[in-house]
Design an enzyme around this catalytic site. Sequence first.
Site, PDB file in Angstrom:
ATOM      1  CG  HIS A  49       0.258  -0.442   2.195  1.00 57.65           C
ATOM      2  ND1 HIS A  49      -0.277   0.701   2.728  1.00 57.65           N
ATOM      3  CD2 HIS A  49      -0.065  -1.447   3.042  1.00 57.65           C
ATOM      4  CE1 HIS A  49      -0.912   0.386   3.861  1.00 57.65           C
ATOM      5  NE2 HIS A  49      -0.786  -0.884   4.065  1.00 57.65           N
ATOM      6  N   GLY A  92      -2.243  -5.250   7.218  1.00 59.94           N
ATOM      7  CA  GLY A  92      -1.392  -6.118   6.434  1.00 59.94           C
ATOM      8  C   GLY A  92      -0.074  -6.345   7.152  1.00 59.94           C
ATOM      9  CB  SER A  93       2.300  -9.162   7.301  1.00 58.71           C
ATOM     10  OG  SER A  93       1.501  -9.892   8.197  1.00 58.71           O
ATOM     11  N   GLY A  94       4.164  -6.811   7.020  1.00 54.71           N
ATOM     12  CA  GLY A  94       5.178  -6.055   6.290  1.00 54.71           C
ATOM     13  C   GLY A  94       5.506  -4.728   6.954  1.00 54.71           C
ATOM     14  CG  HIS A  95       2.949  -2.295   7.791  1.00 56.43           C
ATOM     15  ND1 HIS A  95       3.418  -1.658   6.670  1.00 56.43           N
ATOM     16  CD2 HIS A  95       1.695  -2.717   7.485  1.00 56.43           C
ATOM     17  CE1 HIS A  95       2.474  -1.692   5.733  1.00 56.43           C
ATOM     18  NE2 HIS A  95       1.437  -2.329   6.200  1.00 56.43           N
ATOM     19  CE  LYS A 116      -1.962   0.219   9.429  1.00 58.64           C
ATOM     20  NZ  LYS A 116      -2.535  -1.011   9.999  1.00 58.64           N
ATOM     21  CG  ASP A 163      -6.480  -1.947   7.004  1.00 56.06           C
ATOM     22  OD1 ASP A 163      -6.162  -1.957   5.803  1.00 56.06           O
ATOM     23  OD2 ASP A 163      -5.745  -2.376   7.907  1.00 56.06           O
TER      24      ASP A 163
END
Lengths: 333, 333, 211, 211
Positions: free
Chosen positions: A219, A54-57, A105, A110
């Site tokens: 998350h 996911g994005s945001g990391h 991960k 995922d």
Amino acid sequence: MKKLINDPERVVQEELEGIALAHPDLVKVHFNPNYIVRADAPIKGKVGIISGGGSGHEPMHGGFVGLGMLDAACPGAVFTSPTPDQMLEATKAVSGGAGVLHIVKNYTGDVMNFEMAADLAKAEGIEVESVVIDDDVAVKDSLYTAGRRGVGSTVLAEKLCGAAAEEGRSLKEVADVCRKVKDWGRSMGMALTSCAVPHVGKPTFDLPEDEMEIGIGIHGEPGRKRMKIKPADEIVEMLMEPIISDIPYKEGDEVILFVNGMGGTPLIELYIVYRKAYEIATKHGLKVVRNLIGPYITSLEMAGTSITMLKVDEDMIKLWDAPVKTAGLRWGI
Amino acid sequence: MKKLINDPERVVQEELEGIALAHPDLVKVHFNPNYIVRADAPIKGKVGIISGGGSGHEPMHGGFVGLGMLDAACPGAVFTSPTPDQMLEATKAVSGGAGVLHIVKNYTGDVMNFEMAADLAKAEGIEVESVVIDDDVAVKDSLYTAGRRGVGSTVLAEKLCGAAAEEGRSLKEVADVCRKVKDWGRSMGMALTSCAVPHVGKPTFDLPEDEMEIGIGIHGEPGRKRMKIKPADEIVEMLMEPIISDIPYKEGDEVILFVNGMGGTPLIELYIVYRKAYEIATKHGLKVVRNLIGPYITSLEMAGTSITMLKVDEDMIKLWDAPVKTAGLRWGI
Amino acid sequence: MSISRDAILEWIKAYAAVIEENKTYLTDLDAAIGDADHGANMHRGFKAVLGKMSELADKDIGTILKTVGMTLLSTVGGAGGPLYATFFLQAGMKTAGKMELTPEDWYTALEAAVNGVKMRGKAELEDKTMIDALVPALNALNESIHDGASMTEALQRCAQAAKEGMEATIPLVARKGRASYLGERSAGHQDPGATSSYLLLKTAAEVLGKA
Amino acid sequence: MSISRDAILEWIKAYAAVIEENKTYLTDLDAAIGDADHGANMHRGFKAVLGKMSELADKDIGTILKTVGMTLLSTVGGAGGPLYATFFLQAGMKTAGKMELTPEDWYTALEAAVNGVKMRGKAELEDKTMIDALVPALNALNESIHDGASMTEALQRCAQAAKEGMEATIPLVARKGRASYLGERSAGHQDPGATSSYLLLKTAAEVLGKA
Ligand SMILES: Nc1ncnc2c1ncn2[C@@H]1O[C@H](COP(=O)(O)OP(=O)(O)O)[C@@H](O)[C@H]1O
Ligand SMILES: Nc1ncnc2c1ncn2[C@@H]1O[C@H](COP(=O)(O)OP(=O)(O)O)[C@@H](O)[C@H]1O
Ligand SMILES: [Mg+2]
Ligand SMILES: [Mg+2]
Ligand SMILES: [Mg+2]
Ligand SMILES: [Mg+2]
């Protein structure tokens, strides 16, 4: 929660446009399906390495695409694993004939999406190995559950595997490096504040002014327990103790100590955390031979930290020191 | 406001201890008076470069000490300029016989303290030049006021001057590079949230959930005006317009575009900001030849961004590309 | 009536206590138009000054004031640091070797101190700085002495003028120091440095006036 | 009574609307024990599915369901994406070429769909996942058909069982998916995936049941 964005639905799209404008020397950005790939991919005869999530990391994973690290990264929606078509296209784009490693991960989404992508890539004749990183000691490990989450070790795995692939090692050898990181790396995190997913607009959880979450994921998942906030040194003890006691590290073991910022915590605090983490590691007879301090695997604007400790051998230290040229991590070149 | 600290009074001390443990290969940390100095200082025959300022802006300045950038940094208390004794000792520690450049940000306190230090150093026979960076277009420039604040250009000045000194240029030549940056660089910032000084414990200002501050400094000073929050693209326009119209940039001019995070803003948002800033620069006929994107001159955990644009000539681009090896900025080595 | 060496030490100690008490107040004033550190800065400085008290027990007034100045210089930082350091260093120069001060000596010392702050900070009256408290206070002291007022009364009129000067900073738009970055938004707030300067002279009136 | 091709299309469209309506609800459920995206994920997926509707206007049920599955696979992501994609892909295999479904066909399709989800996610009953809604629903459908219930009634009993299964997730401690990281803290919250699965079968009862 306020953000510097235009439209919650277009956050990832516009971020990718920014990356494309910012780093054309390092990467190409492919849209639809979305992936970020080394400007010079595919490299003939080199094992390709892809990761995603996911994005945001950020900077993980897109910021780690480049010489000596990833060949491609697949960004999903914020906090949502990407889809198999992205991973398949990225796998094809980096396949130089020596096979492709998927660094995954350990999150159900995922794992399932990468599994499907690997099957599709294999069907197209590309050799794929997948290693699932699951280093978060905040989560109880058990055969009957989804197991532990993959967190900070992922960054270290991407660096070490990238260097191994750059050296010309085979797919199996590069995957072996990844499995070593999986086996020898442990992490634990905590949060002082929640983050807010853009399309939700409010914090994922509420945390009173005097409380913190211990054992947080990346998350905005709540942690294992909530408690009154404590001085940094005590917090670091609460993170280091489960890490050190999880792997039977031996006195004299050499380690990389990685103090990660969750996104909203300033560097000045991370050095205060590092100071104590180093002291604890040393008191246990461990030799901190390398370190990494900063926001590398983040959770949007969350304030907090995670600590990762990775036992290393001589080969891994050599791979760590090898040149890397990415937007998020760079040295030696 | 929650922080990962032990004691508000010991934040800088413990941060410095962390830095000392983390980067012994790059720097030595001197306590009492406090300064961070290159591990290999003084370097005979090389111009020494020091900077300094209040803490809370990390990685600036301590994270920029090392080959190709600063020789020493003097950290003050959080948001409080350091004192002349620190600057004097640091000046002596980096003096290799070719003189020492003081890069000063234009704040009354910084200017006065550096002035006194320069006088003391000169009295001890060290040649000192001082350049005061004042690039913040949010502040009206006037002979009758303290003038403009020094912000983002400082980071770029430290990089370019560091490279010039490393090349063996004279004190005057290195100071000339700094004056060019002072003349050709402009910045403006904004905040979505306030920061909190550790010993105060609460946010410096209150900003409602739907408002932002435009023209913010880096010390939690309120900005020039407060308004309803807007989409990122409009915010970037509000920052870029005063920058571009302040210097008569000409079509075809080459620039470094620096999108800075104030500390609490995630990288994903900075790329959204960069995307628009690049578009606006390009629309004005400017060529973005280099960039820097990330939290480099921060204001503790403040959420927000600042944009710096620096016109560059060929020599400055060469200096930008030269190797740099510091904890906060590294490439080419 | 004169001001003794011991009274000067008392004044410094009393001011350190006043700063301790008003730390949050000064910082809050600074938060409104500056960077929320003036109280903490002054507190750090005067805590260090208190640590020097024992070694000053038998020194002359000049040495006492210069030591205060040097200590502030290396511990306060910011704008307040060099300004208050200069204040005490300059006053110390004029009182070198003295074990007590006449009203005229006190005026001479204060004049040098205020001129030092002016020289160092280049602020003018109505720039919304400590100058706005210090200059009227100095003038009031001068007049009181000419009027033949008692030392006690002179110090009180001096403190009163500082108070009025401090209050007069409220409507001003700052032109010097950090508050100047705010432009018009700086109006409506009292200047923190003028406040700490008033407190210094108020403490002088209380402590030195009863000597 | 049988289920027509058009009814299937209606069902998908109706479910897309249900997801739109329940987007925040599903995300809120996910915020409590997951990562606050289940509503947004499903919404992104079914918006993309709606975009495929025109090209499905004259296709058989197998093609429709497979297209839904492929679209979800490349737009939803997360755990929900591959699971719902597998659900529809498997159902699509069993209905390839068909223009209408008998109750038995519907059961066969649903059984393949649920087995696909089980195979893909390896979750068991009481792991606090969508399986807890789907498996009881499948069993209820089976029994209803054996009982000779009408299609309408069978679909209603199926939906009712899904609802009970969904509600039964509340006290459970999650053992699969993101909620499992919470351990004991996951108890007391309803599983978001079980909720979206219940809504799918409830919509089926409403739309297909009146066909
Ligand atoms: N140029 C100047 N001349 C005189 N006083 C000044 C000047 N600049 C600032 N000051 C005083 O310093 C005070 C602020 O001190 P302080 O908060 O300690 O330093 P900083 O502004 O560096 O944070 C202001 O309130 C003002 O009274
Ligand atoms: N292994 C699994 N088997 C079946 N369902 C699962 C499994 N893991 C998760 N789920 C379902 O997926 C739902 C979460 O979906 P979603 O939020 O879209 O994905 P993510 O957890 O990746 O954010 C959970 O509520 C649960 O019902
Ligand atoms: Mg998710
Ligand atoms: Mg200050
Ligand atoms: Mg201040
Ligand atoms: Mg979710």
